[in-house]
Scaffold this motif. Structure first.
Motif, short mmCIF file in Angstrom:
data_model
loop_
_atom_site.label_atom_id
_atom_site.label_comp_id
_atom_site.label_asym_id
_atom_site.label_seq_id
_atom_site.Cartn_x
_atom_site.Cartn_y
_atom_site.Cartn_z
N VAL A 119 1.17 -1.06 -0.10
CA VAL A 119 -0.16 -0.07 -0.10
C VAL A 119 0.91 1.47 0.16
CG1 VAL A 119 -1.34 1.04 1.50
CG2 VAL A 119 -2.22 -0.97 1.02
N ARG A 120 2.53 1.09 0.57
CA ARG A 120 3.24 2.09 1.18
C ARG A 120 3.88 2.77 0.15
NH1 ARG A 120 1.11 6.40 5.24
NH2 ARG A 120 2.67 6.94 4.13
N GLY A 121 4.58 1.26 0.20
CA GLY A 121 5.29 1.31 -1.37
C GLY A 121 6.82 1.70 -1.13
N LEU A 122 7.04 0.72 0.57
CA LEU A 122 8.17 1.39 1.41
C LEU A 122 9.46 0.80 1.06
CD1 LEU A 122 6.66 1.59 4.79
CD2 LEU A 122 7.88 3.07 3.03
N GLN A 123 10.13 0.10 1.51
CA GLN A 123 11.20 -0.58 1.11
C GLN A 123 12.50 -1.62 2.17
OE1 GLN A 123 15.43 -0.56 0.86
NE2 GLN A 123 15.13 1.66 2.17
N ARG A 124 11.37 -1.19 3.16
CA ARG A 124 12.74 -1.54 4.11
C ARG A 124 11.28 -1.59 5.72
NH1 ARG A 124 17.10 -2.53 7.21
NH2 ARG A 124 17.06 -1.67 9.65
N LEU A 125 11.72 -2.01 6.79
CA LEU A 125 10.41 -2.48 7.33
C LEU A 125 11.62 -3.03 9.06
CD1 LEU A 125 6.94 -3.56 6.47
CD2 LEU A 125 7.88 -1.57 6.93
N GLN A 126 11.09 -2.42 10.03
CA GLN A 126 12.06 -2.31 11.08
C GLN A 126 11.69 -2.91 12.00
OE1 GLN A 126 16.00 -0.22 11.09
NE2 GLN A 126 15.53 0.84 13.15
N ILE A 127 11.76 -3.77 13.22
CA ILE A 127 11.54 -4.04 14.60
C ILE A 127 12.56 -3.69 15.58
CG2 ILE A 127 10.50 -5.36 15.98
CD1 ILE A 127 8.67 -6.62 13.49
N GLU A 128 12.66 -3.69 16.84
CA GLU A 128 13.35 -2.72 17.27
C GLU A 128 12.08 -4.10 18.40
OE1 GLU A 128 12.14 0.02 15.89
OE2 GLU A 128 13.59 0.76 15.21
N THR A 129 13.07 -4.79 19.11
CA THR A 129 11.90 -5.31 20.80
C THR A 129 13.09 -5.18 21.85
OG1 THR A 129 10.65 -6.46 21.57
CG2 THR A 129 12.03 -7.15 19.34
N LEU A 130 12.53 -5.33 23.21
CA LEU A 130 13.94 -6.41 24.03
C LEU A 130 13.76 -7.12 23.57
CD1 LEU A 130 11.33 -4.69 27.20
CD2 LEU A 130 13.10 -3.75 26.32
N ALA A 131 15.60 -7.16 24.09
CA ALA A 131 15.61 -9.15 23.62
C ALA A 131 14.86 -10.00 24.64
CB ALA A 131 17.45 -8.96 24.02
N ASP A 132 14.42 -9.99 25.24
CA ASP A 132 13.66 -11.27 26.08
C ASP A 132 11.86 -11.21 25.46
OD1 ASP A 132 12.69 -9.02 27.41
OD2 ASP A 132 12.67 -10.16 29.37
N ASN A 133 11.44 -10.80 24.82
CA ASN A 133 10.64 -10.89 24.00
C ASN A 133 9.93 -11.70 23.26
OD1 ASN A 133 7.95 -9.97 22.99
ND2 ASN A 133 8.44 -8.06 22.72
N ALA A 134 10.30 -12.73 23.05
CA ALA A 134 10.27 -13.53 22.80
C ALA A 134 8.90 -13.48 21.59
CB ALA A 134 9.75 -15.72 23.37
N ALA A 135 7.96 -13.63 21.72
CA ALA A 135 6.43 -13.18 21.18
C ALA A 135 7.11 -12.16 19.91
CB ALA A 135 5.28 -12.32 22.43
N MET A 136 7.63 -10.97 20.33
CA MET A 136 7.58 -10.31 19.25
C MET A 136 8.63 -10.70 18.21
SD MET A 136 6.53 -8.09 17.73
CE MET A 136 7.05 -6.89 16.10
N LEU A 137 9.78 -11.60 18.54
CA LEU A 137 11.20 -11.78 17.94
C LEU A 137 10.25 -12.81 16.98
CD1 LEU A 137 13.64 -11.72 20.62
CD2 LEU A 137 14.12 -10.77 19.13
N ARG A 138 9.81 -13.89 17.45
CA ARG A 138 9.13 -14.99 17.06
C ARG A 138 8.12 -14.59 15.51
NH1 ARG A 138 7.43 -17.74 20.82
NH2 ARG A 138 6.06 -16.83 21.10
N SER A 139 7.27 -13.53 16.12
CA SER A 139 6.61 -13.23 15.40
C SER A 139 7.42 -12.39 13.83
CB SER A 139 5.55 -12.03 15.83
OG SER A 139 4.78 -12.41 16.38
N ALA A 140 7.96 -11.40 14.61
CA ALA A 140 8.98 -11.49 13.19
C ALA A 140 9.80 -12.14 12.23
CB ALA A 140 10.27 -9.92 13.81
N GLU A 141 10.30 -12.94 13.10
CA GLU A 141 11.96 -13.70 12.49
C GLU A 141 10.47 -15.07 11.72
OE1 GLU A 141 13.70 -15.08 15.48
OE2 GLU A 141 15.40 -13.62 14.99
#
Length: 180
Positions: A119-141
């Protein structure tokens, strides 16, 4: 509404705000872990709530997250710090406690990737999360994000410094059906 396999992302409704404020922002530990600033209480109905939408703000696009089956509000998601010159943005999300552990986070990230890249035509997306946030790390990967680095002791959270993980996804590496 943007739809994933389990959730939809829609515009924030006025009646979403008190729920998101109570379930996410008023939880001191959760809010302290999710935000890059100290927690502070917000008066109910305040226009200073992080969940109040400013439709004129073009650099942040907030969504309410709803279950596709029934339309129940389950969280909030944002494409933030959108840079139209570099064609990049950051992803953020928060799920209500009752919605965690159901695979919604992975689906939200997938829908935000579709929004950002298609929709937006972006070329890069980024996520920063705490190293112990297993749920977010799993969702991103599961959505194809690559760990690009660790920001050691970069987040002050509830009396201690914690590491943050930086993850990135380029449009050419994005596979819309990569989630597991």
């Amino acid at each position: 509404m943007l739809k994933g396999s389990k959730v939809g992302l829609r515009a924030r409704h006025e009646d979403d705000i008190p729920i998101l404020q109570t379930e996410l922002a008023d939880d001191v530990v959760n809010a302290s872990r999710a935000q890059g600033r100290p927690w502070r209480p917000i008066t109910p109905g305040s226009k200073d709530s992080q969940f109040v939408v400013d439709d004129k703000e073009q650099g942040n696009v907030p969504f309410s997250v709803v279950e596709l089956d029934g339309g129940t509000l389950v969280g909030a998601a944002t494409l933030w710090s959108i840079d139209n010159h570099h064609r990049s943005a950051h992803i953020g999300l928060g799920l209500l406690p009752s919605a965690r552990g159901k695979g919604y986070g992975t689906d939200v990230v997938a829908v935000l990737c579709h929004y950002g890249f298609v929709v937006r035509g972006l070329q890069r997306l980024q996520i920063e999360t705490l190293a112990d946030n297993a749920a977010m790390l799993r969702s991103a990967e599961r959505n194809g994000f690559t760990r690009e680095g660790v920001l050691r002791r970069s987040a002050w959270v509830m009396g201690e410094f914690l590491d943050e993980v930086l993850l990135g996804l380029l449009v050419q590496d994005w596979k819309p059906d990569s989630k597991a």
